[in-house]
Design a protein around this motif. Structure first.
Motif, PDB file in Angstrom:
ATOM      1  N   GLY A 192       7.627  19.034  -4.723  1.00  0.00           N
ATOM      2  CA  GLY A 192       8.497  18.490  -3.689  1.00  0.00           C
ATOM      3  C   GLY A 192       9.219  19.605  -2.973  1.00  0.00           C
ATOM      4  O   GLY A 192       9.139  20.766  -3.358  1.00  0.00           O
ATOM      5  N   PRO A 193       9.936  19.259  -1.959  1.00  0.00           N
ATOM      6  CA  PRO A 193      10.645  20.293  -1.196  1.00  0.00           C
ATOM      7  C   PRO A 193      11.777  20.905  -2.015  1.00  0.00           C
ATOM      8  O   PRO A 193      12.387  20.245  -2.849  1.00  0.00           O
ATOM      9  N   VAL A 194      12.016  22.170  -1.753  1.00  0.00           N
ATOM     10  CA  VAL A 194      13.122  22.891  -2.377  1.00  0.00           C
ATOM     11  C   VAL A 194      14.097  23.229  -1.260  1.00  0.00           C
ATOM     12  O   VAL A 194      13.716  23.830  -0.266  1.00  0.00           O
ATOM     13  N   THR A 195      15.339  22.829  -1.424  1.00  0.00           N
ATOM     14  CA  THR A 195      16.353  23.061  -0.401  1.00  0.00           C
ATOM     15  C   THR A 195      17.462  23.909  -0.987  1.00  0.00           C
ATOM     16  O   THR A 195      17.972  23.610  -2.066  1.00  0.00           O
ATOM     17  N   LEU A 196      17.811  24.980  -0.283  1.00  0.00           N
ATOM     18  CA  LEU A 196      18.892  25.862  -0.714  1.00  0.00           C
ATOM     19  C   LEU A 196      19.978  25.889   0.353  1.00  0.00           C
ATOM     20  O   LEU A 196      19.678  26.002   1.550  1.00  0.00           O
ATOM     21  N   ARG A 197      21.229  25.806  -0.063  1.00  0.00           N
ATOM     22  CA  ARG A 197      22.341  26.019   0.855  1.00  0.00           C
ATOM     23  C   ARG A 197      22.465  27.520   1.094  1.00  0.00           C
ATOM     24  O   ARG A 197      21.984  28.326   0.280  1.00  0.00           O
ATOM     25  N   ALA A 198      23.104  27.906   2.199  1.00  0.00           N
ATOM     26  CA  ALA A 198      23.242  29.333   2.517  1.00  0.00           C
ATOM     27  C   ALA A 198      23.901  30.085   1.371  1.00  0.00           C
ATOM     28  O   ALA A 198      23.474  31.184   1.012  1.00  0.00           O
ATOM     29  N   LYS A 199      24.915  29.488   0.741  1.00  0.00           N
ATOM     30  CA  LYS A 199      25.583  30.189  -0.370  1.00  0.00           C
ATOM     31  C   LYS A 199      24.660  30.309  -1.583  1.00  0.00           C
ATOM     32  O   LYS A 199      24.777  31.249  -2.359  1.00  0.00           O
ATOM     33  N   ASP A 200      23.711  29.371  -1.740  1.00  0.00           N
ATOM     34  CA  ASP A 200      22.741  29.478  -2.827  1.00  0.00           C
ATOM     35  C   ASP A 200      21.759  30.620  -2.566  1.00  0.00           C
ATOM     36  O   ASP A 200      21.343  31.309  -3.494  1.00  0.00           O
ATOM     37  N   VAL A 201      21.401  30.819  -1.310  1.00  0.00           N
ATOM     38  CA  VAL A 201      20.503  31.929  -0.967  1.00  0.00           C
ATOM     39  C   VAL A 201      21.193  33.254  -1.297  1.00  0.00           C
ATOM     40  O   VAL A 201      20.574  34.163  -1.851  1.00  0.00           O
ATOM     41  N   GLU A 202      22.477  33.344  -1.007  1.00  0.00           N
ATOM     42  CA  GLU A 202      23.239  34.558  -1.354  1.00  0.00           C
ATOM     43  C   GLU A 202      23.227  34.788  -2.864  1.00  0.00           C
ATOM     44  O   GLU A 202      23.022  35.918  -3.319  1.00  0.00           O
ATOM     45  N   ARG A 203      23.434  33.732  -3.640  1.00  0.00           N
ATOM     46  CA  ARG A 203      23.407  33.847  -5.104  1.00  0.00           C
ATOM     47  C   ARG A 203      22.019  34.244  -5.584  1.00  0.00           C
ATOM     48  O   ARG A 203      21.874  35.041  -6.513  1.00  0.00           O
ATOM     49  N   MET A 204      20.986  33.712  -4.933  1.00  0.00           N
ATOM     50  CA  MET A 204      19.623  34.049  -5.319  1.00  0.00           C
ATOM     51  C   MET A 204      19.366  35.541  -5.106  1.00  0.00           C
ATOM     52  O   MET A 204      18.749  36.196  -5.940  1.00  0.00           O
ATOM     53  N   HIS A 205      19.851  36.091  -3.990  1.00  0.00           N
ATOM     54  CA  HIS A 205      19.673  37.524  -3.735  1.00  0.00           C
ATOM     55  C   HIS A 205      20.296  38.359  -4.852  1.00  0.00           C
ATOM     56  O   HIS A 205      19.725  39.360  -5.275  1.00  0.00           O
ATOM     57  N   LYS A 206      21.443  37.945  -5.340  1.00  0.00           N
ATOM     58  CA  LYS A 206      22.084  38.675  -6.438  1.00  0.00           C
ATOM     59  C   LYS A 206      21.254  38.575  -7.711  1.00  0.00           C
ATOM     60  O   LYS A 206      21.097  39.552  -8.438  1.00  0.00           O
ATOM     61  N   LEU A 230      18.066  38.205  -7.867  1.00  0.00           N
ATOM     62  CA  LEU A 230      16.832  38.976  -7.675  1.00  0.00           C
ATOM     63  C   LEU A 230      17.015  40.452  -7.980  1.00  0.00           C
ATOM     64  O   LEU A 230      16.037  41.163  -8.205  1.00  0.00           O
ATOM     65  N   GLU A 231      18.253  40.929  -8.039  1.00  0.00           N
ATOM     66  CA  GLU A 231      18.506  42.320  -8.418  1.00  0.00           C
ATOM     67  C   GLU A 231      18.023  42.583  -9.842  1.00  0.00           C
ATOM     68  O   GLU A 231      17.710  43.711 -10.195  1.00  0.00           O
ATOM     69  N   ARG A 232      17.928  41.548 -10.652  1.00  0.00           N
ATOM     70  CA  ARG A 232      17.494  41.674 -12.048  1.00  0.00           C
ATOM     71  C   ARG A 232      15.978  41.548 -12.209  1.00  0.00           C
ATOM     72  O   ARG A 232      15.473  41.720 -13.317  1.00  0.00           O
ATOM     73  N   THR A 233      15.285  41.198 -11.147  1.00  0.00           N
ATOM     74  CA  THR A 233      13.832  40.987 -11.217  1.00  0.00           C
ATOM     75  C   THR A 233      13.160  41.789 -10.097  1.00  0.00           C
ATOM     76  O   THR A 233      12.824  41.262  -9.050  1.00  0.00           O
ATOM     77  N   PRO A 234      12.978  43.077 -10.307  1.00  0.00           N
ATOM     78  CA  PRO A 234      12.501  43.956  -9.230  1.00  0.00           C
ATOM     79  C   PRO A 234      11.124  43.587  -8.682  1.00  0.00           C
ATOM     80  O   PRO A 234      10.880  43.729  -7.474  1.00  0.00           O
ATOM     81  N   GLU A 235      10.221  43.126  -9.516  1.00  0.00           N
ATOM     82  CA  GLU A 235       8.881  42.794  -9.022  1.00  0.00           C
ATOM     83  C   GLU A 235       8.906  41.538  -8.157  1.00  0.00           C
ATOM     84  O   GLU A 235       8.243  41.476  -7.114  1.00  0.00           O
ATOM     85  N   LEU A 236       9.666  40.546  -8.560  1.00  0.00           N
ATOM     86  CA  LEU A 236       9.803  39.320  -7.766  1.00  0.00           C
ATOM     87  C   LEU A 236      10.511  39.633  -6.457  1.00  0.00           C
ATOM     88  O   LEU A 236      10.097  39.179  -5.388  1.00  0.00           O
ATOM     89  N   ARG A 237      11.570  40.430  -6.506  1.00  0.00           N
ATOM     90  CA  ARG A 237      12.284  40.827  -5.291  1.00  0.00           C
ATOM     91  C   ARG A 237      11.343  41.518  -4.318  1.00  0.00           C
ATOM     92  O   ARG A 237      11.324  41.206  -3.119  1.00  0.00           O
ATOM     93  N   GLU A 238      10.518  42.422  -4.827  1.00  0.00           N
ATOM     94  CA  GLU A 238       9.577  43.146  -3.965  1.00  0.00           C
ATOM     95  C   GLU A 238       8.576  42.181  -3.316  1.00  0.00           C
ATOM     96  O   GLU A 238       8.262  42.313  -2.145  1.00  0.00           O
ATOM     97  N   ALA A 239       8.078  41.231  -4.076  1.00  0.00           N
ATOM     98  CA  ALA A 239       7.116  40.268  -3.531  1.00  0.00           C
ATOM     99  C   ALA A 239       7.727  39.446  -2.405  1.00  0.00           C
ATOM    100  O   ALA A 239       7.059  39.120  -1.425  1.00  0.00           O
ATOM    101  N   LEU A 240       9.014  39.127  -2.507  1.00  0.00           N
ATOM    102  CA  LEU A 240       9.685  38.337  -1.470  1.00  0.00           C
ATOM    103  C   LEU A 240      10.069  39.164  -0.246  1.00  0.00           C
ATOM    104  O   LEU A 240      10.221  38.621   0.827  1.00  0.00           O
ATOM    105  N   GLU A 241      10.202  40.469  -0.413  1.00  0.00           N
ATOM    106  CA  GLU A 241      10.584  41.336   0.706  1.00  0.00           C
ATOM    107  C   GLU A 241       9.416  41.672   1.611  1.00  0.00           C
ATOM    108  O   GLU A 241       9.610  42.154   2.707  1.00  0.00           O
TER     109      GLU A 241
END
Length: 90
Positions: free
Chosen positions: A62-76, A78-89
């Motif tokens: 199903g659809p995944v919906t994130l609020r803007a503040k959730d996206v900010e939290r997700m970025h933080k 992702l600092e702990r998962t370098p390979e996943l962060r790289e794939a998203l960048e």
């Protein structure tokens, strides 16, 4: 939170293993759920990124919906998962 696991997942591109994952706990009113962003790797070495949500530990379609503040939290997170962060960048 980084999850290290050897579980395999069925995808349209074949079986894959979970490499890294972040779980973003969310709440809407009384409902509690998590958005999961996961880096997968197929048996052939191809990398996939899966977005899902969970209400009981199992990934749901199903659809995944994130609020803007959730996206900010997700970025933080992702600092702990370098390979996943790289794939998203990319």
């Amino acid at each position: 939170m980084k999850t290290i696991t050897t579980r395999t997942i069925s995808t349209p591109w074949g079986r894959a293993r979970s490499v890294e994952q972040v779980n973003l706990a969310q709440r809407a009113g009384e409902r509690r759920f998590s958005t999961v962003v996961e880096l997968l790797e197929t048996e052939g070495g191809e990398r996939l990124v899966r977005f899902a949500y969970t209400t009981d530990g199992s990934a749901r379609r199903g659809p995944v919906t994130l609020r803007a503040k959730d996206v900010e939290r997700m970025h933080k997170l992702l600092e702990r998962t370098p390979e996943l962060r790289e794939a998203l960048e990319r």
